[in-house]
Design a protein around this motif. Structure first.
Motif: not given
Length: 490
Positions: A110, A118-119, A121, A134, A138
């Motif tokens: 993340s 947040r992940p 991307p 993506a 994200s």
């Protein structure tokens, strides 16, 4: 369990003998017992050279080191090798250590951005997005940031000379937000540097080379992603006792095969002789001199420059221009109950623009469940603090650094319990800075060194700071020495 090897334990089994038992083998001195020096010694030894490794500190390994925390092995420095580069895995296989390899047990990491985790991307390559959908999903960058990045697909080519900073080139193509929240934290994790200073050519070569003929970074990222998808298997690997076990195991193997490894052997002078080289250790009052047919300098830029100042001043001057960043690794062990939700990913990065102390966090227990002695009831966490120019952040006490990481985990993971164990490792001047013009600087160093037979340099200061890159420079240095010494044979 792997324990450090002292200079007493590394006395060669057959002093003066090389592979094959020849007493008249060429003698090569390797200055530096980190992974680069040990790798150079390995390649030289395999070709029949008589090798002496001189390490100034009490143990080998350099920035690769493992110790225990909460009864488990955990790296204090670099923790893995990239499998997409073959040099690291090839060396491990050559040493007969392939059975010790393990791979990450979880995928996904993340970025702490806009106030939350947040992940990272999907499809990004060193922060450069290949998939704009993506990127938008994200949440790492704003919708305006996604729209600005999309202009890269239509924008005219960005003017550039032989080199430019990462900030100048990437911001022009993708916008400042992608630079600050994706590219900077990923490069910062590798170099602990500033994107305003880091060389585009040296730190993002897979993009820089293509940028001479291809304008879009996004299109290039898509090409690289497609090529990467064709390669199967995990991207990272380590050893069951950590990467810090590699130099210790290597030293044991080399010593058994007759390579002379000496620790606490600080080299202070290097000079030419009619037959080769003169290496001086010890104090001025009681110097110890070694005669060698060739020398490999596998030390950081500053000590390499000092040793070359008398014989290769042009190289010494260039090496003096390579600056280094300092950092600290803070390792904490928690009971698994300390985390309201057990970490699912391998960790997270923190962009500089967030203004936080910590720049990266790794959940080692999640990332490496195959480690020897793994305890599922304990969560091991590694956090890094320190960027180039932020030495003041490291001038705090160990207790203050520990508190900073505890506060970070309380914010991002709602951890409220105290750790059951802690370890603070300070790496002063650990990471070379690949500033704009770095590749040209390295070329000038090597050109100057090339004028002196029986001399080579290797290490993290030249072609990459990762373990495979260091091994690659060591192999090239050994090959240069071997070729030159064999030319002199009747």
């Amino acid at each position: 369990m792997v324990t450090p090897i002292s200079h007493c334990e590394m006395a060669p089994m057959a002093a003066g003998l090389c592979q094959g038992g020849e007493v008249n083998a060429k003698h090569v001195v390797v200055v530096g017992g980190g992974i680069s020096g040990l790798a150079a010694a390995w390649y030289l030894h395999r070709e029949g050279m008589r090798v002496t490794v001189l390490e100034g500190s009490p143990s080998v390994g350099g920035k690769l080191r493992t110790s225990e925390i909460a009864g488990q092995h955990l790296d204090e420095g670099a923790e893995s090798v990239v499998t997409r580069r073959p040099e690291g895995l090839d060396l491990i296989e050559d040493l007969g250590l392939s059975d010790e390899l393990i791979h990450p047990g979880a995928a996904g990491s993340s970025v702490y951005s806009h106030g939350g985790l947040r992940p990272l991307p999907a499809g990004q390559i060193m922060g450069v997005p290949s998939d704009l959908v993506a990127l938008a999903q994200s949440g790492v960058v704003s919708q305006a940031g996604v729209a600005r990045a999309a202009l890269d697909l239509a924008k005219r080519p960005t003017p550039r000379g032989s080199d430019v900073s990462v900030a100048d080139y990437v911001a022009d193509r993708l916008g400042r937000e992608v630079l600050d929240r994706l590219v900077e934290p990923l490069l910062g994790g590798v170099y602990a540097g500033r994107v305003e200073r880091l060389s585009f050519e040296a730190t993002l070569p897979q993009f820089a080379q293509a940028a001479h003929t291809q304008r879009s970074l996004i299109m290039r990222a898509r090409e690289l992603k497609e090529a990467s998808s064709a390669q199967s298997g995990p991207v990272f690997a380590t050893l069951r006792d950590g990467m810090g076990a590699l130099p210790v195991l290597m030293a044991g193997i080399l010593a058994k095969e007759g390579v002379n490894l000496r620790t606490e052997a600080m080299v202070r002078e290097l000079g030419r002789t009619p037959e080769g080289w003169r290496v001086v250790m010890g104090s001025a009052q009681a110097p110890e001199v070694l005669e060698a047919d060739a020398v490999v300098l596998a030390v950081p830029a500053s000590p390499a420059g000092r040793l070359l100042s008398g014989t290769v001043p042009a190289a010494a001057s260039e090496l003096a221009g390579i600056e280094y960043a300092s950092m600290a690794i803070i390792s904490l062990a928690y009971h698994s109950t300390a985390f309201p939700s057990f970490p699912k990913g391998t960790g997270y990065l923190v962009p500089y623009v967030e203004g936080r102390d910590v720049k990266a966090v790794t959940f080692s227990s999640v990332k490496w469940p195959g480690r020897r002695g793994h305890d599922p009831g304990t969560v091991l966490v590694r956090a890094s603090i320190g960027r180039f120019g932020e030495e003041h952040a490291l001038q705090r006490s160990d207790a203050e650094l520990k508190a900073a990481v505890m506060a970070e985990l309380a914010t991002t993971c709602a951890v409220s319990e105290l750790p059951v164990d802690a370890r603070i490792t300070r790496w002063g001047g650990a990471l070379p800075q690949y500033d704009v013009g770095h590749l040209d600087r390295v070329a000038r160093v090597r050109a100057a060194v090339a004028g002196h037979r029986g001399l080579a340099v290797c290490g993290a200061a030249y072609d990459g700071v990762g373990i495979p890159a260091c091994i690659s420079t060591a192999r090239a240095a050994a090959a240069r020495i071997i070729d030159q010494l064999r030319e002199e044979e009747p």
